[in-house]
Design an enzyme around this catalytic site. Structure first.
Site, mmCIF file in Angstrom:
data_model
loop_
_atom_site.group_PDB
_atom_site.id
_atom_site.type_symbol
_atom_site.label_atom_id
_atom_site.label_comp_id
_atom_site.label_asym_id
_atom_site.label_seq_id
_atom_site.Cartn_x
_atom_site.Cartn_y
_atom_site.Cartn_z
ATOM 1 N N ALA A 219 47.607 36.222 33.608
ATOM 2 C CA ALA A 219 47.033 35.722 32.351
ATOM 3 C C ALA A 219 46.487 36.894 31.556
ATOM 4 O O ALA A 219 45.827 37.779 32.109
ATOM 5 C CB ALA A 219 45.916 34.714 32.631
ATOM 6 N N CYS A 220 46.783 36.912 30.266
ATOM 7 C CA CYS A 220 46.215 37.914 29.360
ATOM 8 C C CYS A 220 45.474 37.188 28.247
ATOM 9 O O CYS A 220 45.654 35.983 28.060
ATOM 10 C CB CYS A 220 47.304 38.831 28.798
ATOM 11 S SG CYS A 220 48.475 38.008 27.690
#
Length: 464
Positions: A9-10
């Protein structure tokens, strides 16, 4: 065979999330390791783990810069790294995960995992940057949707929205009156949620709404989010009730006390001083001289290219996005232009000097061109990972030039994302031709620097 799980996840959920997942999957196939990757991107959660899969896994890799509900992994060996690390060194992460030793309780009791999740998640926090990025990640869809809807309203004329009952007015109400109005409360609410979980949401949302009403802007929202989160977390850890009354804490006591404390501090202590800071910043940016504008653009441009989607890049982007609500559009233009330049410059360099890039890099250059026009700076990461000391200075120089020129040309951008696709919307960009010129010049600067300082492929192999 040991089974592994990984979650990526960014903050924006656009590029790093999926690039990290792809890198891990590719490395796992080469090593013949059973691996499932859960992505938490802009489109939502994909390939979500079941409780049984978590129970069967030997270890979990968490490659994330936002909250990924780590409490699910209570009792399991976890390897935690920034999302960019999974792109740069996927094989090393897999080896590290395999080397982890599972605890005795990890392989059996799912009920114990659920029971321990709250304490585990609190123990796994990685600090203010993660909390801020969780808020920014939640805010971005509103910002993008609102900005693009506002830009679409300008198709009918720059002031067409002032005529009530028209489609332009409706688009402006949706984008500016609704989506943009929710930006700061959502930012604050999810910062608080990242810190204190669900009990932080209500005080965070209320603190963010007060920041908007007072005029403290995105800076006030950030402060309100951290304040609400840490107050709620302190109350959650401090208040002790008999077991049969514990249910009152999350639904009555913590929301009441945390919201009241956060609200009163925002109204009487924090709100007005932060409003004064935001008003001063807005006034300075609106009246900025050409020399200072160039310096600001230079700084924002270099920041966008420095880590290509990392903390420094996101700091510049968050700064620019936050100013949209204050009707300051110059920094947003500089930031998006500077974010497009690195992958575009690398693509051009692969065309100008193909002998200085491997076949894989030349192929990656074609993909980088598409990512560049889409304002996905992460397209430059594979090149920077293989030759950081030449690539990063080159792309920083090109982006700095682009940012400085964009500010010098007084270019403005009313939409926070979209790349070249936004440029086609009438009135969305101020000084469109000069804005496009600034992107083109920065692209050429990056490409020329790379053609000069990069070594030919054969020479680089010999040096290695």
């Amino acid at each position: 065979m040991k089974k592994l799980l990984a979650v990526t996840a960014c903050p924006t959920g656009v590029a790093h999330t999926y690039m990290a997942a792809e890198s891990l999957i590719k490395a796992a196939k080469e090593k013949q390791i059973p691996l499932k990757v859960e992505t938490r991107g802009a489109v939502g959660v994909e390939n979500e783990f079941s409780a049984e899969e978590i129970a069967e896994a030997h270890a979990i890799i968490v490659a994330a810069d936002t909250d990924v509900l780590e409490g699910r992994f209570a009792g399991k060996p976890v390897v935690k790294v920034p999302v960019a690390q999974a792109i740069k060194n996927p094989a090393g992460l897999l080896d590290e995960a395999l080397a982890k030793t599972a605890s005795a309780s990890a392989a059996s009791d799912l009920a114990a995992q659920v029971e321990a999740s709250k304490a585990e998640r609190s123990a796994k926090r990685t600090g203010p940057y993660k909390h801020l990025m969780t808020g920014v990640s939640a805010m971005l869809p509103l910002t993008v949707a609102g900005g693009l809807l506002i830009a679409l309203s300008f198709i009918f004329g720059i002031e067409a929205f002032k005529e009530q009952g028209t489609l332009a007015a409706a688009l402006m109400d949706i984008g500016g009156g609704a989506a943009f109005a929710l930006m700061v409360p959502i930012l604050a609410g999810f910062i608080a949620f990242s810190i204190a979980e669900k009990p932080g949401m209500a005080p965070g949302l209320v603190g963010g709404m007060l920041a908007s009403k007072i005029g403290a802007g995105f800076l006030g929202g950030i402060i309100a989010g951290f304040l609400a989160g840490y107050v709620a977390k302190w109350l959650k850890d401090t208040i002790k009730l008999p077991r049969n009354l514990e249910g009152l804490k999350p639904i009555l006591l913590i929301p009441l006390l945390a919201t009241g404390i956060t609200g009163l501090l925002m109204v009487y202590v924090i709100g007005e001083p932060v409003k004064a800071v935001m008003d001063g910043l807005t006034h300075w940016l609106q009246s900025i001289g050409s020399a200072n504008a160039v310096l600001l653009g230079l700084l924002l441009g270099a920041m966008m290219a420095f880590d290509m989607g990392g903390p420094v890049n996101k700091a510049a982007y968050t700064f620019a996005v936050g100013l949209l609500a204050s009707q300051v559009y110059g920094p947003m233009a500089a930031v998006m232009a500077a974010g497009m330049t690195p992958p575009l410059g690398l693509w051009l360099a692969t065309l100008l000097a193909p002998g200085k890039f491997t076949k894989d890099e030349r192929d990656a250059g074609k993909a980088a061109s598409v990512l560049g026009i889409s304002f996905i700076t992460e397209g430059a990461i594979p090149f920077a990972a293989s030759d950081p000391f030449r690539v990063i200075p080159s792309i920083m120089a090109g982006s700095a030039v682009t940012g400085a020129l964009s500010m010098m040309f007084s270019a403005t951008l009313r939409a926070p994302h979209g790349g070249v696709f936004v440029l086609a919307i009438p009135n969305a960009v101020g000084h469109l031709a000069l804005y496009a010129l600034s992107i083109a010049i920065g692209t050429v600067v990056t490409a020329l620097l790379l053609t000069v300082i990069k070594k030919p492929v054969e020479a680089a192999k010999a040096a290695a």
